[in-house]
Design a protein around this motif. Structure first.
Motif, mmCIF file in Angstrom:
data_model
loop_
_atom_site.group_PDB
_atom_site.id
_atom_site.type_symbol
_atom_site.label_atom_id
_atom_site.label_comp_id
_atom_site.label_asym_id
_atom_site.label_seq_id
_atom_site.Cartn_x
_atom_site.Cartn_y
_atom_site.Cartn_z
ATOM 1 N N PRO A 66 0.808 -1.227 0.000
ATOM 2 C CA PRO A 66 0.000 0.000 0.000
ATOM 3 C C PRO A 66 0.836 1.269 0.000
ATOM 4 O O PRO A 66 0.439 2.284 -0.594
ATOM 5 N N ARG A 67 2.002 1.242 0.651
ATOM 6 C CA ARG A 67 2.875 2.417 0.653
ATOM 7 C C ARG A 67 3.443 2.670 -0.738
ATOM 8 O O ARG A 67 3.578 3.821 -1.177
ATOM 9 N N ALA A 68 3.775 1.593 -1.453
ATOM 10 C CA ALA A 68 4.289 1.732 -2.818
ATOM 11 C C ALA A 68 3.217 2.300 -3.738
ATOM 12 O O ALA A 68 3.494 3.175 -4.570
ATOM 13 N N ARG A 69 1.993 1.839 -3.568
ATOM 14 C CA ARG A 69 0.912 2.305 -4.443
ATOM 15 C C ARG A 69 0.459 3.723 -4.103
ATOM 16 O O ARG A 69 -0.153 4.388 -4.932
ATOM 17 N N ALA A 70 0.763 4.176 -2.901
ATOM 18 C CA ALA A 70 0.473 5.561 -2.558
ATOM 19 C C ALA A 70 1.379 6.502 -3.346
ATOM 20 O O ALA A 70 1.031 7.651 -3.627
#
Length: 236
Positions: free
Chosen positions: A64-68
């Motif tokens: 999720p941090r990467a996709r943010a």
């Protein structure tokens, strides 16, 4: 395509990097997720391959941090003798695929290519002249003819425009733009890409009243869309 690999095991990272390179892709290795997340906004990637333990955090937290940072980024998680619960956790966290280690070359490349195909990106064909949506691209002269006028572009503007038209109605990532237009150079700033997009929009009259819309996709790249004639009439 530009692929990021998070793998704490340097020896194994070299193996996966060689496999990815053999498939015609560029692979950048990170030993932990922190360094990847720090570089992602400037490097831009089309795919993330990460170990289930990304050196400092579990993959479920990294995804999720990467996709943010890079919305829609496809993710493959590498796992050693995974339990069903681990696979389910990774998929529920947003992983697109899970691959058991040790990876098998042909299978790994097939899974990478399958994920990248889902983006639908197309490389411009290497032809002297190409006509797309009423725009005629002359590769020899870096010029574009449309609505009875011919406009000269710089080589990079031409490659940028042809890439957008070749992927009409598809989002094109900055990573793919950098790879295609700037030959994977890492010193190209985000502002440079935006400046070229603005010039292409202006020179080729990519405006709603002309039947086209070039949209910046925040944190991702650009998308060129053709506007239906009836919609253009209504807005006009």
């Amino acid at each position: 395509m530009r692929i990021a690999l998070i793998e704490p095991d340097l020896k194994y990272a070299k193996l996966v990097s060689r496999l990815v390179f053999a498939g015609g892709h560029m692979c950048q290795h990170f030993g932990a997720s922190a360094s990847f997340l720090e570089r992602a906004p400037d490097e831009f990637f089309d795919l993330l391959i990460t170990e289930s333990w990304a050196g400092d955090h579990p993959a479920e937290d990294v995804i999720p941090r990467a996709r943010a940072i890079l919305p829609g980024l496809p993710v493959i998680v590498l796992m050693s003798e995974p339990r069903e619960s681990e696979i389910v956790a990774a998929l529920n966290a947003g992983a697109d695929d899970c691959v058991t280690k040790p990876v098998r070359g042909p299978e790994m490349l097939a899974r990478v290519d399958a994920l990248l195909r889902r983006t639908g990106l197309r490389r411009p064909l290497n032809r002297r002249r190409d006509v797309i949506a009423g725009y005629s691209f002359d590769t020899a002269n870096f010029s574009v003819t449309f609505r009875e006028q011919t406009v000269a572009l710089t080589p990079k503007e031409f490659r940028f425009a042809l890439l957008l038209f070749s992927n009409l109605s598809r989002p094109v990532s900055r990573a793919y733009i950098l790879e295609t237009v700037w030959s994977r150079r890492r010193d190209v700033r985000s502002r440079t890409v935006d400046t070229h997009a603005s010039r292409v929009r202006s020179k080729l009259e990519l405006r709603a009243e002309r039947g086209f819309c070039l949209t910046p996709l925040y944190g991702y790249g650009y998308q060129l869309d053709a506007i239906p004639a009836e919609a253009v009439t209504e807005t006009g």
